[in-house]
Design an enzyme around this catalytic site. Structure first.
Site, PDB file in Angstrom:
ATOM      1  NE  ARG A   1     -25.783   2.062  42.562  1.00 29.62           N
ATOM      2  CZ  ARG A   1     -25.692   0.967  43.297  1.00 29.62           C
ATOM      3  NH1 ARG A   1     -25.109   0.991  44.470  1.00 29.62           N
ATOM      4  NH2 ARG A   1     -26.214  -0.167  42.872  1.00 29.62           N
TER       5      ARG A   1
ATOM      6  CG  ASN B   1     -32.455   5.641  28.601  1.00 30.58           C
ATOM      7  OD1 ASN B   1     -32.654   6.187  29.680  1.00 30.58           O
ATOM      8  ND2 ASN B   1     -33.075   4.534  28.224  1.00 30.58           N
TER       9      ASN B   1
ATOM     10  CG  HIS C   1     -27.758   0.801  38.134  1.00 29.43           C
ATOM     11  ND1 HIS C   1     -28.822   1.461  38.700  1.00 29.43           N
ATOM     12  CD2 HIS C   1     -26.787   0.784  39.064  1.00 29.43           C
ATOM     13  CE1 HIS C   1     -28.499   1.842  39.929  1.00 29.43           C
ATOM     14  NE2 HIS C   1     -27.263   1.446  40.172  1.00 29.43           N
TER      15      HIS C   1
HETATM   16  C1  LIG Z   1     -26.982   2.437  48.789  1.00 30.41           C
HETATM   17  C2  LIG Z   1     -27.309   1.146  48.092  1.00 30.41           C
HETATM   18  C3  LIG Z   1     -27.186  -0.054  48.760  1.00 30.41           C
HETATM   19  C4  LIG Z   1     -27.498  -1.253  48.120  1.00 30.41           C
HETATM   20  N1  LIG Z   1     -27.356  -2.427  48.799  1.00 30.41           N
HETATM   21  C5  LIG Z   1     -27.680  -3.612  48.204  1.00 30.41           C
HETATM   22  C6  LIG Z   1     -27.589  -4.859  48.888  1.00 30.41           C
HETATM   23  O1  LIG Z   1     -27.229  -4.912  50.055  1.00 30.41           O
HETATM   24  N2  LIG Z   1     -27.894  -6.011  48.230  1.00 30.41           N
HETATM   25  C7  LIG Z   1     -28.325  -6.003  46.926  1.00 30.41           C
HETATM   26  O2  LIG Z   1     -28.623  -7.059  46.357  1.00 30.41           O
HETATM   27  N3  LIG Z   1     -28.435  -4.832  46.238  1.00 30.41           N
HETATM   28  C8  LIG Z   1     -28.119  -3.652  46.843  1.00 30.41           C
HETATM   29  N4  LIG Z   1     -28.222  -2.477  46.133  1.00 30.41           N
HETATM   30  C9  LIG Z   1     -28.611  -2.540  44.720  1.00 30.41           C
HETATM   31  C10 LIG Z   1     -30.091  -2.179  44.521  1.00 30.41           C
HETATM   32  O3  LIG Z   1     -30.932  -3.070  45.196  1.00 30.41           O
HETATM   33  C11 LIG Z   1     -30.426  -2.178  43.019  1.00 30.41           C
HETATM   34  O4  LIG Z   1     -30.248  -3.484  42.500  1.00 30.41           O
HETATM   35  C12 LIG Z   1     -29.564  -1.232  42.230  1.00 30.41           C
HETATM   36  O5  LIG Z   1     -29.462   0.008  42.863  1.00 30.41           O
HETATM   37  C13 LIG Z   1     -30.148  -1.059  40.819  1.00 30.41           C
HETATM   38  O6  LIG Z   1     -31.225  -0.180  40.883  1.00 30.41           O
HETATM   39  P1  LIG Z   1     -32.669  -0.465  40.261  1.00 30.41           P
HETATM   40  O7  LIG Z   1     -33.264  -1.693  40.789  1.00 30.41           O
HETATM   41  O8  LIG Z   1     -33.452   0.795  40.411  1.00 30.41           O
HETATM   42  O9  LIG Z   1     -32.370  -0.900  38.797  1.00 30.41           O
HETATM   43  P2  LIG Z   1     -32.175  -0.308  37.350  1.00 30.41           P
HETATM   44  O10 LIG Z   1     -31.762  -1.466  36.581  1.00 30.41           O
HETATM   45  O11 LIG Z   1     -31.309   0.898  37.378  1.00 30.41           O
HETATM   46  O12 LIG Z   1     -33.641   0.019  36.899  1.00 30.41           O
HETATM   47  C14 LIG Z   1     -34.209   1.303  36.805  1.00 30.41           C
HETATM   48  C15 LIG Z   1     -35.671   1.203  37.146  1.00 30.41           C
HETATM   49  O13 LIG Z   1     -36.349   0.411  36.159  1.00 30.41           O
HETATM   50  C16 LIG Z   1     -37.364  -0.338  36.780  1.00 30.41           C
HETATM   51  N5  LIG Z   1     -37.072  -1.760  36.609  1.00 30.41           N
HETATM   52  C17 LIG Z   1     -35.931  -2.307  36.128  1.00 30.41           C
HETATM   53  N6  LIG Z   1     -36.028  -3.628  36.075  1.00 30.41           N
HETATM   54  C18 LIG Z   1     -37.258  -3.933  36.543  1.00 30.41           C
HETATM   55  C19 LIG Z   1     -37.935  -5.156  36.753  1.00 30.41           C
HETATM   56  N7  LIG Z   1     -37.398  -6.338  36.474  1.00 30.41           N
HETATM   57  N8  LIG Z   1     -39.184  -5.096  37.229  1.00 30.41           N
HETATM   58  C20 LIG Z   1     -39.785  -3.919  37.531  1.00 30.41           C
HETATM   59  N9  LIG Z   1     -39.172  -2.720  37.378  1.00 30.41           N
HETATM   60  C21 LIG Z   1     -37.931  -2.734  36.878  1.00 30.41           C
HETATM   61  C22 LIG Z   1     -37.384   0.061  38.261  1.00 30.41           C
HETATM   62  O14 LIG Z   1     -38.303   1.122  38.423  1.00 30.41           O
HETATM   63  C23 LIG Z   1     -35.967   0.549  38.486  1.00 30.41           C
HETATM   64  O15 LIG Z   1     -35.854   1.455  39.578  1.00 30.41           O
HETATM   65  C24 LIG Z   1     -27.917  -1.263  46.762  1.00 30.41           C
HETATM   66  C25 LIG Z   1     -28.052  -0.042  46.100  1.00 30.41           C
HETATM   67  C26 LIG Z   1     -27.748   1.159  46.732  1.00 30.41           C
HETATM   68  C27 LIG Z   1     -27.886   2.452  45.976  1.00 30.41           C
END
Ligand SMILES: Cc1cc2nc3c(=O)[nH]c(=O)nc-3n(C[C@H](O)[C@H](O)[C@H](O)COP(=O)(O)OP(=O)(O)OC[C@H]3O[C@@H](n4cnc5c(N)ncnc54)[C@H](O)[C@@H]3O)c2cc1C
Length: 215
Positions: free
Chosen positions: A175, A164, A88
């Protein structure tokens, strides 16, 4: 070596959060949002605060929730869990360093599934062996940053997390779900309970969904 069964050693504490000079977190968020439709800044009573936060949620005008920050101190979780957590990106983290801190008596988070299984004995023996080799390597002059490679991912760690309100809501919605892995789900739910205590309107929908009505 010490063993923590599942999340029994998990400790989560909300150590800081944004408070306006007067009022609470919900008021801070709602009054920040109110300026987008008002000629002047204004104070809102509790009813208007609730109305506005609910409206912002409904409209997806969530950038307003970014004005409130929350800092948690967490211990009793594994590096498996923090590896998922730090995916995240819209957050700040400070984690205990394995380069600088010598783990005198490493603690390991062991999943409930291991206990009573045919693998329990072998599993514990491996943890014991890894801890012992780590200790001997550090005492024998191997740098901590190198000796740590032998430690399993279940090793316990400590971390400070700041998010935030918007990111925290997003984090909870991913999560706290049933398909999230058990350790990060337990962490997220513990954080949600404490965030809800200080911002009951901002987190009300998620609290109802994941804590009150959770199957
Ligand atoms: C049940 C579950 C299983 C998962 N399994 C895997 C797996 O097998 N392998 C794996 O690698 N990961 C896995 N993940 C992790 C998932 O892919 C995300 O990396 C993680 O949940 C962070 O969420 P997020 O990308 O929404 O990021 P956050 O950092 O929480 O970002 C919040 C939001 O900001 C925006 N944002 C942030 N950064 C960017 C960017 N660079 N460009 C555009 N928009 C952005 C997006 O809208 C994002 O949703 C899993 C997650 C869950 C919940």
């Amino acid at each position: 070596m010490e063993i923590c069964r599942g999340s029994r050693c998990l400790k989560v504490e909300l150590i800081a959060y944004s408070l306006p000079k007067e009022g609470d977190v919900d008021k801070l968020v709602a009054e920040s949002g109110a300026i987008s439709h008002a000629p002047e800044f204004r104070e809102l009573d509790e009813k208007r605060v609730r109305h506005l936060i609910e409206l912002l949620r409904k409209l997806g005008h969530e950038s307003v929730f970014e004005h409130a920050c929350f800092t948690f101190r967490v211990e009793g979780i594994s590096r498996v869990c923090t590896h998922q957590l730090v995916r995240h990106r819209l957050a700040s983290y400070t984690q205990q360093s394995q380069r600088y801190v010598k783990l005198k008596n490493p603690k390991f988070i062991v999943p409930e599934a291991i206990f009573g299984s045919q693998f329990e004995e072998e599993y514990m023996e491996l943890l014991e062996k890894a801890s012992e080799l780590y200790r001997r390597m550090v005492e024998g002059g191997i740098r901590k940053e190198d000796a740590r490679f032998i430690l399993p991912q279940g090793v316990e760690t400590k971390i400070i997390i700041t998010m935030n309100g918007r990111e925290l809501r997003h984090f909870f919605s991913l999560r706290c779900e049933k398909d999230a892995q058990w350790e990060i789900r337990n962490l997220a739910k513990a954080m949600l309970k404490q965030a809800y205590e200080v911002a009951p309107i901002l987190f009300e929908d998620l609290y109802k969904k994941y804590i009150e009505n959770y199957p």
